[in-house]
Every structure is written in structure tokens, then in C-alpha cells.
Design a protein around this motif. Structure first.
Motif, PDB file in Angstrom:
ATOM      1  N   CYS A  52      -3.464   3.093 -10.622  1.00 19.65           N
ATOM      2  CA  CYS A  52      -2.728   3.203  -9.082  1.00 19.65           C
ATOM      3  C   CYS A  52      -2.806   1.490  -8.747  1.00 19.65           C
ATOM      4  CB  CYS A  52      -3.935   4.116  -8.407  1.00 19.65           C
ATOM      5  SG  CYS A  52      -3.074   4.723  -6.685  1.00 19.65           S
ATOM      6  N   CYS A  60      -3.070   7.770  -5.893  1.00 14.40           N
ATOM      7  CA  CYS A  60      -2.914   7.688  -4.160  1.00 14.40           C
ATOM      8  C   CYS A  60      -1.712   8.834  -3.972  1.00 14.40           C
ATOM      9  CB  CYS A  60      -2.740   6.417  -3.757  1.00 14.40           C
ATOM     10  SG  CYS A  60      -1.179   5.647  -4.444  1.00 14.40           S
ATOM     11  N   GLY A  61      -1.043   8.733  -5.364  1.00 15.59           N
ATOM     12  CA  GLY A  61       0.311   9.705  -5.590  1.00 15.59           C
ATOM     13  C   GLY A  61       1.806   9.038  -5.319  1.00 15.59           C
ATOM     14  N   CYS A  63       2.096   4.838  -5.165  1.00 16.15           N
ATOM     15  CA  CYS A  63       2.725   3.786  -5.146  1.00 16.15           C
ATOM     16  C   CYS A  63       3.392   3.785  -6.025  1.00 16.15           C
ATOM     17  CB  CYS A  63       0.898   2.775  -5.366  1.00 16.15           C
ATOM     18  SG  CYS A  63       0.248   3.301  -7.234  1.00 16.15           S
ATOM     19  N   CYS A  66       1.924   4.711  -9.582  1.00 15.81           N
ATOM     20  CA  CYS A  66       1.726   6.523  -9.700  1.00 15.81           C
ATOM     21  C   CYS A  66       3.019   7.657  -9.883  1.00 15.81           C
ATOM     22  CB  CYS A  66       1.388   7.208  -8.307  1.00 15.81           C
ATOM     23  SG  CYS A  66      -1.256   6.927  -8.103  1.00 15.81           S
TER      24      CYS A  66
END
Ligand SMILES: [Zn+2]
Length: 325
Positions: A52, A60-61, A63, A66
Motif C-alpha cells: 500500500c 488503505c484499500g 490506492c 491495494c
């Protein structure tokens, strides 16, 4: 999937997130524990957190990195599963080749081995050499139900992360939060060892029907017995429920436990909460020792199913025992 999104497993998260924060990740991890305890999710969360661009100890889920992990197309993340019955040496060699020749974009290569205990001896020895190469930034995650089944030399070079089954109460809460039907969540959480297994059971199209039929049988057997024999024939033996008779006994055993609780006037931990009306009056009609004895008989009879006893006869025997007391 991020660490934060994985329910429970606090000890595992703490170890991994400390490693991330201090930039001291191990070269190899063994994720050991029962199916459904979040081992694969944790492996993906770790991979994401490593790659990440925003987070340090969690993903962060959002970027690009991710999302690549999420979509299964991150070039530095490799997954290996058994081909047929085992993980073969060719698969490990393939992995080593991949790692030796391809430059990394991120600086760290990760591989995840599913069912790591299924490595052949040759594959395990080959992997061992790989683990002993100290030069590169590589993180290996070996997922297994039983870490003790791995070569001791692999165990000693890896950090062991134990995954524990979630407490029932926590499981029930999590499944309810996911919006699954309450009537199925209780029984499913009690007859499975982990969240995913419980979700699968709730999703199986026969499970709700089995619960309904079990309750009907319990009621009929104790009030109008001949009908219950017809119910066994028509709703179990002649349907797909015939393949899941052991689960019928699981559900019945839970029901007897509820009856014991009700007989003792304890109402806080019942599995079949939505059936209280008829169950509470029925519970009072028999002594607590009788409910306990029925439960023990159900446990005994369920064992016979494992030895290929005729399942219809086993169910009928159970009902006769229940009716006789
Ligand atoms: Zn990210």
C-alpha cells in the motif's frame, strides 16, 4: 480486505502490524488454524499493507497497489495451491524461477502457499532452500490447518501465527451484522468452526429446510408420533436432505440443549429463540434428566452414521427413543 475488516484474531494482527510498523517482517510465516478463521483474508491483508502506498500498518484499500492485490493481478504476489492432491516440486521451482528473473516494482515479493501441508517431501525440501536464501526481500506465507505437519526445518525458519476459532457469541454478532437471517445464524454458528464455514452453511439451499424439518420432527414425535415417521420418509429420505443427516443430528442436539435450558428456566443462551412459545411448554412436560438422556442418545446415534449405518433407520430409532420417554 484490510486487517481492520477481519473480525477477531487480535493476536495475529498485533504480530503482523508490529512487524509492519517496525519494518521487521519475517521472511516466512506459518498461518496455522482451522478453516474459516480468516487465514487467507489475513494473507491478503498483509500483502496489501506491504504494498500500500498510503498505509503503514494497514491497507488503505484505495490506492493502485491495494487494488491490484484485491483484483489478483499484483505482479509481485504469487499464489500456489495444490495441483490435484499435492503441491509438487515443479510448482515450487516455477515460483523460484519467477522470483529469480523478474524485477520487482515494489521491492518485496510475496508468495502464499495454500494447504502448505500438502507439499510433497521434494517440494518442501526445495522450498526450504528458498527460505534459506537470505539476500532478497521475500515474504512467504504458508497457510495450513496444521502447522505441525510441515517439516520441522521449515517450522524453525518461520514465524508461527496461530488462528483460533472465533468465540460463538462473536461469530453470531458478526453474521448478524452481515445481514444474514437470525433463525439460521444461531444454529450455523454452533455447528461450524469458523465464520466462512457458517456462511457457507447458511448459503446452502438445504440448510433452512433442514432446520424447519428438524423442528417439525421434534414437535410431531412428542405429540403425534405416527406423523413423524411420514415426515422422515417424505421430507428427508426422498429429498436432498438425505445427504445431510449428520447435520440433522447436530441441529437436534442443539434443540435438546435448548430444552434443558428452558427446563432450568434459563432463557439467555437459546439457539432456537424464535420457537419459544411451543418449546417452553413442551420443555416443562418432561424432567430435565430426560432431556439430557435424549441428547446423549442423539450424540450416540450420530456416531453410528459415521459407520455407514442406514440413516433412515438411525433417524427412526431416535424418534422412537424420544417417543418412549
Ligand atoms: Zn493502499
Amino acid at each position: 480486505m484490510s486487517f481492520q475488516a477481519i473480525p477477531g484474531q487480535a493476536a495475529a494482527k498485533r504480530l503482523l502490524q508490529n512487524g509492519l510498523r517496525q519494518d521487521r517482517l519475517s521472511h516466512a510465516y506459518i498461518f496455522s488454524g482451522p478453516v474459516g478463521t480468516g487465514r487467507s483474508e489475513m494473507a491478503l491483508a498483509l500483502a496489501k499493507a506491504i504494498y500500500c502506498q498510503n498505509g503503514i500498518d494497514d491497507a488503505c484499500g484505495e490506492c493502485l497497489e491495494c487494488r491490484k492485490v484485491e483484483h489478483g493481478n499484483h505482479p509481485d504476489l504469487h499464489m500456489v495451491s495444490p495441483e490435484g492432491a499435492s503441491i509438487k516440486i515443479e510448482q515450487i521451482r516455477e515460483l523460484q524461477k519467477e522470483f529469480a528473473y523478474r524485477a520487482t516494482a515494489s521491492g518485496t515479493k510475496i508468495y502464499v502457499l495454500y494447504h502448505a501441508e500438502k507439499m510433497t517431501v521434494q517440494a518442501a525440501n526445495s522450498l526450504l532452500k528458498f527460505l534459506e536464501e537470505p539476500n532478497s526481500r521475500v515474504v512467504a506465507i504458508l497457510i495450513t490447518e496444521n502447522g505441525n505437519a510441515l517439516l520441522p526445518t521449515i517450522q524453525s525458519r518461520s514465524q508461527w501465527i496461530q488462528f483460533t476459532p472465533m468465540a460463538r457469541e462473536q461469530m453470531v454478532l458478526t453474521l448478524l451484522e452481515e445481514g444474514l437471517p437470525a433463525a439460521l445464524v444461531g444454529p450455523a454458528a454452533h455447528v461450524t468452526a469458523g465464520l466462512q464455514a457458517a456462511r457457507d452453511l447458511i448459503g446452502a439451499n438445504w440448510f433452512a429446510e433442514m432446520r424447519t424439518v428438524m423442528l417439525q420432527l421434534a414437535k410431531e414425535t412428542l405429540t403425534r408420533f405416527p406423523t413423524s415417521m411420514i415426515t422422515v420418509q417424505q421430507r428427508i429420505v426422498k429429498t436432498e436432505l438425505a445427504d445431510h443427516v449428520s447435520t440433522l443430528f447436530d441441529l437436534l442436539i442443539l434443540w435438546f440443549k435448548d430444552m434443558v435450558q428452558l427446563r432450568l428456566e434459563r432463557r439467555d443462551k437459546l439457539v432456537y429463540n424464535d420457537q419459544l412459545d411451543w418449546m417452553s411448554s413442551l420443555a416443562l412436560s418432561r424432567d430435565v434428566s430426560i432431556w439430557v438422556r435424549m441428547m446423549e442418545q442423539a450424540v450416540d446415534l450420530q456416531k453410528r452414521l459415521r459407520f455407514n449405518a442406514n440413516s433412515q433407520l438411525v433417524i427412526e430409532k431416535m424418534l422412537v427413543e424420544m417417543q418412549g420417554v
